[in-house]
Design a protein around this motif. Structure first.
Motif, PDB file in Angstrom:
ATOM      1  N   ALA A  93      -2.913   4.398  -3.562  1.00 44.76           N
ATOM      2  CA  ALA A  93      -1.834   5.219  -4.130  1.00 44.76           C
ATOM      3  C   ALA A  93      -2.151   6.704  -3.995  1.00 44.76           C
ATOM      4  N   LYS A  94      -3.411   7.074  -4.264  1.00 50.50           N
ATOM      5  CA  LYS A  94      -3.816   8.475  -4.139  1.00 50.50           C
ATOM      6  C   LYS A  94      -3.685   8.959  -2.687  1.00 50.50           C
ATOM      7  N   LYS A  95      -4.122   8.097  -1.757  1.00 51.79           N
ATOM      8  CA  LYS A  95      -4.007   8.463  -0.346  1.00 51.79           C
ATOM      9  C   LYS A  95      -2.551   8.636   0.051  1.00 51.79           C
ATOM     10  N   LYS A  96      -1.698   7.721  -0.468  1.00 47.24           N
ATOM     11  CA  LYS A  96      -0.273   7.803  -0.164  1.00 47.24           C
ATOM     12  C   LYS A  96       0.321   9.087  -0.730  1.00 47.24           C
ATOM     13  N   GLU A  97      -0.098   9.428  -1.970  1.00 46.16           N
ATOM     14  CA  GLU A  97       0.380  10.651  -2.609  1.00 46.16           C
ATOM     15  C   GLU A  97      -0.065  11.877  -1.830  1.00 46.16           C
ATOM     16  N   GLN A  98      -1.350  11.860  -1.410  1.00 43.97           N
ATOM     17  CA  GLN A  98      -1.870  12.990  -0.637  1.00 43.97           C
ATOM     18  C   GLN A  98      -1.140  13.121   0.696  1.00 43.97           C
ATOM     19  N   ARG A  99      -0.845  11.967   1.328  1.00 39.91           N
ATOM     20  CA  ARG A  99      -0.087  12.010   2.582  1.00 39.91           C
ATOM     21  C   ARG A  99       1.307  12.592   2.356  1.00 39.91           C
ATOM     22  N   GLY A 100       1.932  12.212   1.192  1.00 41.99           N
ATOM     23  CA  GLY A 100       3.250  12.741   0.856  1.00 41.99           C
ATOM     24  C   GLY A 100       3.214  14.239   0.645  1.00 41.99           C
ATOM     25  N   ILE A 101       2.173  14.717  -0.073  1.00 40.34           N
ATOM     26  CA  ILE A 101       2.025  16.161  -0.309  1.00 40.34           C
ATOM     27  C   ILE A 101       1.823  16.896   1.005  1.00 40.34           C
ATOM     28  N   ARG A 102       0.991  16.337   1.864  1.00 40.23           N
ATOM     29  CA  ARG A 102       0.726  16.988   3.152  1.00 40.23           C
ATOM     30  C   ARG A 102       1.990  17.022   4.005  1.00 40.23           C
TER      31      ARG A 102
ATOM     32  N   ILE B 195     -11.815  -4.811  -8.502  1.00 41.28           N
ATOM     33  CA  ILE B 195     -11.940  -4.183  -7.189  1.00 41.28           C
ATOM     34  C   ILE B 195     -10.559  -3.949  -6.573  1.00 41.28           C
ATOM     35  N   ILE B 196      -9.679  -4.951  -6.731  1.00 41.29           N
ATOM     36  CA  ILE B 196      -8.332  -4.831  -6.184  1.00 41.29           C
ATOM     37  C   ILE B 196      -7.582  -3.682  -6.844  1.00 41.29           C
ATOM     38  N   GLU B 197      -7.708  -3.563  -8.193  1.00 37.34           N
ATOM     39  CA  GLU B 197      -7.035  -2.480  -8.913  1.00 37.34           C
ATOM     40  C   GLU B 197      -7.557  -1.118  -8.458  1.00 37.34           C
ATOM     41  N   LYS B 198      -8.876  -1.019  -8.275  1.00 34.41           N
ATOM     42  CA  LYS B 198      -9.453   0.241  -7.807  1.00 34.41           C
ATOM     43  C   LYS B 198      -8.951   0.572  -6.402  1.00 34.41           C
ATOM     44  N   ASN B 199      -8.876  -0.449  -5.554  1.00 32.42           N
ATOM     45  CA  ASN B 199      -8.377  -0.233  -4.197  1.00 32.42           C
ATOM     46  C   ASN B 199      -6.912   0.193  -4.201  1.00 32.42           C
ATOM     47  N   LYS B 200      -6.129  -0.381  -5.131  1.00 35.40           N
ATOM     48  CA  LYS B 200      -4.727   0.015  -5.260  1.00 35.40           C
ATOM     49  C   LYS B 200      -4.619   1.486  -5.658  1.00 35.40           C
ATOM     50  N   GLU B 201      -5.468   1.900  -6.620  1.00 39.01           N
ATOM     51  CA  GLU B 201      -5.451   3.299  -7.054  1.00 39.01           C
ATOM     52  C   GLU B 201      -5.817   4.229  -5.904  1.00 39.01           C
ATOM     53  N   LYS B 202      -6.843   3.842  -5.129  1.00 33.97           N
ATOM     54  CA  LYS B 202      -7.236   4.659  -3.974  1.00 33.97           C
ATOM     55  C   LYS B 202      -6.100   4.750  -2.964  1.00 33.97           C
TER      56      LYS B 202
ATOM     57  N   GLY C  36      -5.714  -2.540  -0.737  1.00 30.05           N
ATOM     58  CA  GLY C  36      -6.552  -1.405  -0.383  1.00 30.05           C
ATOM     59  C   GLY C  36      -7.529  -1.674   0.734  1.00 30.05           C
ATOM     60  N   VAL C  37      -7.149  -2.535   1.695  1.00 31.00           N
ATOM     61  CA  VAL C  37      -8.036  -2.832   2.821  1.00 31.00           C
ATOM     62  C   VAL C  37      -7.300  -2.541   4.122  1.00 31.00           C
ATOM     63  N   SER C  38      -8.074  -2.451   5.186  1.00 27.84           N
ATOM     64  CA  SER C  38      -7.513  -2.194   6.512  1.00 27.84           C
ATOM     65  C   SER C  38      -7.519  -3.481   7.319  1.00 27.84           C
ATOM     66  N   PRO C  39      -6.468  -3.755   8.095  1.00 27.47           N
ATOM     67  CA  PRO C  39      -6.455  -4.971   8.905  1.00 27.47           C
ATOM     68  C   PRO C  39      -7.567  -5.010   9.944  1.00 27.47           C
ATOM     69  N   SER C  40      -8.106  -3.844  10.292  1.00 25.80           N
ATOM     70  CA  SER C  40      -9.206  -3.789  11.268  1.00 25.80           C
ATOM     71  C   SER C  40     -10.558  -3.628  10.587  1.00 25.80           C
ATOM     72  N   GLY C  41     -10.619  -3.910   9.276  1.00 23.61           N
ATOM     73  CA  GLY C  41     -11.847  -3.667   8.513  1.00 23.61           C
ATOM     74  C   GLY C  41     -13.056  -4.396   9.053  1.00 23.61           C
ATOM     75  N   SER C  42     -12.939  -5.706   9.280  1.00 26.86           N
ATOM     76  CA  SER C  42     -14.088  -6.472   9.755  1.00 26.86           C
ATOM     77  C   SER C  42     -14.496  -6.043  11.155  1.00 26.86           C
ATOM     78  N   CYS C  43     -13.513  -5.671  12.001  1.00 29.33           N
ATOM     79  CA  CYS C  43     -13.828  -5.222  13.362  1.00 29.33           C
ATOM     80  C   CYS C  43     -14.634  -3.936  13.336  1.00 29.33           C
ATOM     81  N   ILE C  44     -14.300  -3.043  12.406  1.00 28.00           N
ATOM     82  CA  ILE C  44     -15.006  -1.763  12.307  1.00 28.00           C
ATOM     83  C   ILE C  44     -16.485  -1.993  11.996  1.00 28.00           C
TER      84      ILE C  44
END
Length: 430
Positions: free
Chosen positions: A359-368, A350-357, A106-114
């Motif tokens: 998954a939700k984003k992926k689901e929302q992207r699929g719905i959209r 934290i990792i489990e929560k990030n996974k859930e987030k 649940g992290v972005s590869p550009s997280g630290s840069c941001i």
């Protein structure tokens, strides 16, 4: 570089500098209302306030670093798996597997840069505010108004001030980059003179009195008022430690010499302690040459950065070094508390929560995407129907026009002969 009082009138730093300047001015107003007019004390409180405002970003950055330390072995395993495989299919597969790991945690590869990008404009704007305090604190600027009016009322003041700036610039590096603007408006000339006066040392004020002997009383009064505002104990915060050390050595003022020497040393030590407390990733024994090289580069940078700070601190105004030093102290306290906090938290949660987030984003992207697909399909269908309707309408119009043309056909024409055949067929059908 021209340091007019309206320092940041344009550019990306303008809104940041304006906001930070207002915070510093509010702090100064609070202290001055109880009889304390000390820019040094305001900078200390200002640093604490800014560091507290940036704390959420710091926490997110350190959380990313913690997750990255857990995730890094999996990334290294993928890189090792595709080592020396540079064909397009392998590169694409490696990128997909790497992206899957980032999504898993649940992290972005550009997280630290941001986080760094967010903080950089603030840090540069802070430099501008601390470097040119009168631009942002009206009461400090007003301290110079009477003297500047007297200077500008003196015949030939432009040449006198230019010569004066040249002489003080040769003795003190704090004036390098400052110019007097006498080619613009009267207000610009007024402000540029304040830029020079704000950074004067005691010897500088004496030299100014020699340049403008008719203003000696006004100069003495302004210098006395500024001493209450601009001094931190025995240190002039607008002067540099190096210049203070030279002055102290010449005057045999050993207390000032030690105090000026301690300013960059304490700043250096603060940076070193900060580097020691910062969480780092252990890549030893990973077998990954790239990771080992990055770790070595980070180690070298952690050693060089404090040394660079030590060198730069000798030639920067004490006010800036005070900000850096106080920032280091605040970061040390924050880092100790954050390290204890991260020791207590469960990274797995934290990792489990990030996974859930994720998954939700992926689901929302699929719905959209499904909604977009359905909308596109409906739009295509409606366009097709409209096209057919248009074709039918055009066909009817063409038939009507042909019928009308046949009805008015000229005698002996092909159309008139076609009409005779049509009439014959209709009579036979009856």
């Amino acid at each position: 570089m021209e340091l007019l009082l309206a320092t940041q009138q344009s550019g990306i730093l303008m809104p940041f500098a304006w906001i930070l300047g207002k915070i510093l001015e509010a702090i100064y107003f609070i202290f001055s209302s109880i009889g304390i007019e000390s820019i040094g004390l305001c900078i200390i409180v200002f640093t604490v306030v800014i560091r507290m405002l940036m704390l959420p970003s710091t926490i997110k950055q350190q959380k990313f670093s913690k997750l990255n330390s857990v995730m890094n072995p999996e990334i290294q395993a993928i890189q090792k798996k595709y080592k020396n495989r540079r064909d397009q299919a392998s590169v694409q597969a490696m990128n997909e597997e790497t992206q899957a790991v980032y999504q898993k945690y649940g992290v972005s590869p550009s997280g630290s840069c941001i986080f760094m990008i967010i903080q950089l404009p603030i840090l540069f704007a802070l430099y501008r505010v601390i470097y040119n305090v009168p631009a942002y604190i009206t009461n400090v600027k007003n301290t110079f108004d009477g003297l500047v009016t007297g200077i500008m009322g003196t015949a030939g003041y432009q040449d006198t001030m230019n010569s004066f700036l040249t002489s003080v610039s040769e003795k003190n590096s704090v004036f390098r980059g400052i110019t007097l603007n006498f080619s613009g408006t009267s207000q610009q000339a007024h402000d540029s003179i304040i830029d020079v006066l704000y950074k004067l040392s005691e010897s500088g004020w004496s030299a100014l009195a020699d340049s403008f002997p008719n203003l000696s009383d006004s100069i003495a009064t302004t210098a006395a008022n500024l001493k209450d505002i601009n001094y931190m104990f025995i240190l002039n915060i607008s002067d540099t430690p190096w210049n203070l050390m030279k002055t102290a050595w010449a005057d045999k003022y050993w207390v000032l010499l030690i105090a000026a020497l301690l300013v960059p040393i304490v700043s250096y030590l603060g940076q070193v302690v900060n580097m020691k407390l910062m969480p780092t990733q252990d890549t030893s024994g990973s077998g990954n040459a790239q990771a080992d090289q990055m770790a070595q580069q980070m180690k070298t940078m952690n050693m060089m950065m404090p040394l660079m700070t030590l060198f730069i601190a000798f030639t920067c105004p004490v006010g800036l070094v005070l900000y850096w030093t106080m920032g280091s102290v605040v970061r040390i306290v924050q880092q100790i508390l954050l390290n204890k906090h991260f020791e207590k938290i469960n990274l797995d949660d934290i990792i489990e929560k990030n996974k859930e987030k994720a998954a939700k984003k992926k689901e929302q992207r699929g719905i959209r995407q499904a909604q977009i697909y359905e909308a596109a399909k409906m739009n295509t269908k409606s366009n097709s129907m409209a096209s057919k309707a248009n074709i039918s309408s055009d066909k009817i119009d063409a038939l009507n026009k042909a019928e009308e043309a046949r009805a008015h056909a000229a005698s002996g024409s092909m159309a008139s002969k076609a009409n005779l055949v049509k009439d014959f067929n209709e009579r036979n059908n009856k």
